[in-house]
Enzyme design. Structure first.
Site, PDB file in Angstrom:
ATOM      1  N   ASP A 293     -35.853   1.087 -16.606  1.00 47.65           N
ATOM      2  CA  ASP A 293     -36.598   0.018 -16.093  1.00 47.65           C
ATOM      3  C   ASP A 293     -37.140  -1.432 -18.449  1.00 47.65           C
ATOM      4  OD1 ASP A 293     -38.953  -1.358 -14.651  1.00 47.65           O
ATOM      5  OD2 ASP A 293     -40.196  -1.408 -16.331  1.00 47.65           O
TER       6      ASP A 293
ATOM      7  N   ALA B 149     -39.253  -4.110 -13.224  1.00 48.52           N
ATOM      8  CA  ALA B 149     -37.642  -3.760 -12.853  1.00 48.52           C
ATOM      9  C   ALA B 149     -37.276  -2.623 -11.652  1.00 48.52           C
ATOM     10  CB  ALA B 149     -36.340  -3.571 -13.744  1.00 48.52           C
ATOM     11  N   ASP B 150     -37.573  -1.279 -11.808  1.00 46.87           N
ATOM     12  CA  ASP B 150     -37.822  -0.544 -11.450  1.00 46.87           C
ATOM     13  C   ASP B 150     -38.387  -0.570  -9.660  1.00 46.87           C
ATOM     14  OD1 ASP B 150     -36.046   1.252 -12.544  1.00 46.87           O
ATOM     15  OD2 ASP B 150     -37.550   2.627 -13.187  1.00 46.87           O
ATOM     16  N   SER B 151     -39.348  -1.775  -9.674  1.00 48.19           N
ATOM     17  CA  SER B 151     -39.962  -1.398  -8.302  1.00 48.19           C
ATOM     18  C   SER B 151     -39.388  -2.761  -7.998  1.00 48.19           C
ATOM     19  CB  SER B 151     -41.272  -1.987  -8.826  1.00 48.19           C
ATOM     20  OG  SER B 151     -41.867  -0.233  -9.150  1.00 48.19           O
TER      21      SER B 151
END
Length: 397
Positions: A142, A170-172
């Protein structure tokens, strides 16, 4: 035992979840909370050196990411493990993975291999940088995507070092985009009868989340600077100190500017030559915010919130996480869902942030133990008791 059925919305969909860390599990969590039969495929104990990358399986992060799922252990690095997996694919609707792009090909479970046994299957791949291109095999996390996707370049106070956001943006976002792509592919499959390959990456998701700052460059050729707590285009819209903390204020137009000036008892500012319109306020923002800081220090946060609300001006407190979940509106929205875990006892997990009038999401079960449902999932796929015992003896499952 019966599988989790927290909702009827997707209870006809079976998902094979090969994901780890955050982006992929976020995608699968959305599907699971809406009732999909999500089968989390774990490596047998001792076969995955990175199994605890997010901490203990009973820890808060794993509990929150992997609720409402079943778990099957399977060693995909063996030929027989691959055969078992492809047998499961025959009756699956969706496969979700977030390996580096070359890994699934090396394991023999790329899209063409899946499509060969089930043309209706949808493969969703979440990677760091994309399935193709010069960075395709790079490892991605992320924070790396936050830096490369532009977020760290606009976060923080002007002139200071780049700053990561405090959450895994970014991950979520990649997980949510992947779930969106899966739902679109399922809707299209109802017409065509065919599956497809859905792809997203942390880098793509982060750039998309930069939204109007990104468009400021692609459309206008302007590179947005760091703005601290201030809005990139409007002012006063940011953080002001109070007598006992801070206040978030958001003045979005001339009507709200007039109401704001009434709330702070400075109606002389409405027609002030430096602040009379949005363009002037933005040009003279440093002086305006300094003036407002002196005014706001005279009253408590609660007092300012009451005054601003009375004038219809958007404003809010800045909470620590314990204060978030004690706020009456948050309690009303049910964002912390109680659930029972056999080892942790009564815990609360974070709800899906939307309501549905007929088929709402829910949380029914906590994270399963690794391999808790291996026998029943294999039996559903047609393996008999002797075959399952042999797979266990061979450490395939």
């Amino acid at each position: 035992m019966p599988r989790p059925r927290p909702s009827t919305a997707l209870d006809h969909i079976r998902v094979l979840d090969l994901t780890r860390v955050r982006a992929g599990p976020t995608c699968c969590r959305v599907l699971a909370d809406f009732g999909a039969d999500v089968i989390k495929i774990d490596a047998p104990v001792g076969f995955d050196s990175n199994a605890a990358i997010l901490g203990d399986r009973h820890g808060s992060d794993m509990q929150n990411l992997h609720r409402n799922k079943r778990s099957l252990t399977l060693n995909l690095k063996t030929d027989e493990g691959r055969k078992v997996f492809l047998k499961l694919v025959e009756t699956a609707d969706v496969v979700v993975e977030n390996y580096r792009p070359d890994v699934k090909e090396r394991l023999g479970i790329g899209y063409e291999a899946l499509r060969a046994v089930n043309p209706r299957v949808i493969l969703a791949s979440v990677s760091g940088f994309g399935q193709t291109g010069p960075y395709r095999t790079r490892a991605g996390f992320d924070q790396i995507a936050q830096g490369m996707g532009g977020l760290m370049g606009v976060t923080g106070f002007p002139g200071e070092a780049p700053l990561r956001a405090g959450i895994a943006v970014a991950d979520s976002a990649a997980g949510i985009y992947a779930a969106t792509g899966i739902l679109v592919a399922l809707a299209e499959r109802a017409k065509s009868g065919e599956g497809q390959w859905v792809q997203t990456s942390l880098l793509q998701a982060q750039i998309a989340m930069c939204d109007f700052q990104a468009a400021a460059y692609t459309v206008d050729g302007r590179v947005p600077p760091q703005a601290g707590n201030d809005h990139p285009h409007a002012t006063p819209m940011g953080v002001l100190p109070s007598a006992d903390g801070h206040v978030n204020v958001g003045v979005g137009g001339e009507g709200q500017w007039k109401g704001f000036c009434r709330a702070i008892e400075r109606e002389d500012l409405v027609a002030h030559p430096d602040y009379a319109d949005a363009r002037l306020r933005f040009r003279n923002r440093p002086a305006l915010m300094a003036l407002l800081a002196d005014i706001f220090r005279a009253r408590t946060t609660a007092d300012w919130l009451d005054r601003l609300e009375a004038e219809g001006v958007p404003a809010g407190p800045i909470y620590r996480m314990d204060e978030v979940f004690s706020d009456p509106q948050v309690e009303h929205l049910g964002m912390a869902v109680p659930i029972r875990h056999y080892a942790r006892g009564d815990i609360r997990l974070i709800a899906q942030p939307l309501q549905m009038s007929r088929t709402p999401p829910a949380i029914e079960t906590a994270i399963p133990e690794a391999g808790e449902h291996t026998d029943e999932v294999l039996a559903e796929a047609g393996f008999d008791a002797d075959e399952i015992a042999r797979l266990r003896d061979a450490k395939i499952v």
